[in-house]
Design an enzyme around this catalytic site. Structure first.
Site, short mmCIF file in Angstrom:
data_model
loop_
_atom_site.label_atom_id
_atom_site.label_comp_id
_atom_site.label_asym_id
_atom_site.label_seq_id
_atom_site.Cartn_x
_atom_site.Cartn_y
_atom_site.Cartn_z
N GLY A 66 0.71 -1.24 -0.08
CA GLY A 66 0.42 -0.01 0.07
C GLY A 66 1.04 1.38 -0.38
N HIS A 67 2.38 1.57 0.14
CA HIS A 67 2.93 2.98 -0.21
C HIS A 67 4.26 2.55 -1.17
CE1 HIS A 67 5.68 5.39 1.90
NE2 HIS A 67 4.77 5.90 1.94
N PHE A 68 3.68 3.00 -2.84
CA PHE A 68 2.56 3.82 -2.69
C PHE A 68 1.37 2.36 -3.96
CE2 PHE A 68 5.02 7.13 -0.82
CZ PHE A 68 4.45 8.06 0.19
N ILE A 88 8.00 2.13 -2.39
CA ILE A 88 9.15 2.55 -2.04
C ILE A 88 9.23 2.54 -0.52
CG2 ILE A 88 9.22 4.62 -3.13
CD1 ILE A 88 8.58 6.33 -1.50
#
Length: 145
Positions: A45-47, A52
């Site tokens: 979920g990042h991103f 990253i």
């Protein structure tokens, strides 16, 4: 106390252990590294479509290697029974470039002050190219449970 003994005393486990090995340890500082796994849970979920490593995870990696490992080494005579207790008291970190999934990073920490079980370090994190990813000051309390 060897580097392997220090890592075994860390109060973390997978998936929240961010130390692969320590390459140098002394009463003045520590150097170690970690490779961020491509399938780590936080990349989902990042991103979206551009994973990253979150800054909070980079800070945690710096704290585990640069503060906790050094603290265990400094308190080695008191921690013979294991089970060190750690409390992060402050962190101030500046970020410059991202860390991508699968990258290996190196943490270099220098002791600023160690008194009454409180340790304050100047810590920097470099990528595989030797580029400065982030740096800052991290403080914490370390003791035996």
């Amino acid at each position: 106390m060897t580097s392997n003994q220090i890592v075994k005393l860390l109060p973390y486990q997978h998936p929240f252990l961010f130390v692969d090995e320590l390459t140098a340890v002394s009463s003045e500082g520590v150097t170690g590294n970690y490779t961020f796994k491509k399938n780590a849970y936080f990349y989902k979920g990042h991103f979206k479509n551009n994973p990253i490593t979150p800054g909070v995870i980079l800070t945690e990696c710096m704290a585990q290697i640069g503060l906790v490992c050094l603290g265990i080494f400094l308190l080695k005579d008191e921690l013979l029974e294991g089970n060190p207790q750690v409390a992060l008291t402050s962190s101030q970190v500046d970020f410059f470039i991202p860390v991508l999934p699968g990258e290996k990073v190196t943490v270099i920490s220098e002791k600023e002050v160690f008194r009454f079980h409180k340790l304050k370090c100047n810590v920097k994190l470099l990528n595989e190219k030797g580029e400065l990813v982030c740096r800052g000051k991290i403080s914490g309390m370390i003791g035996n449970r």
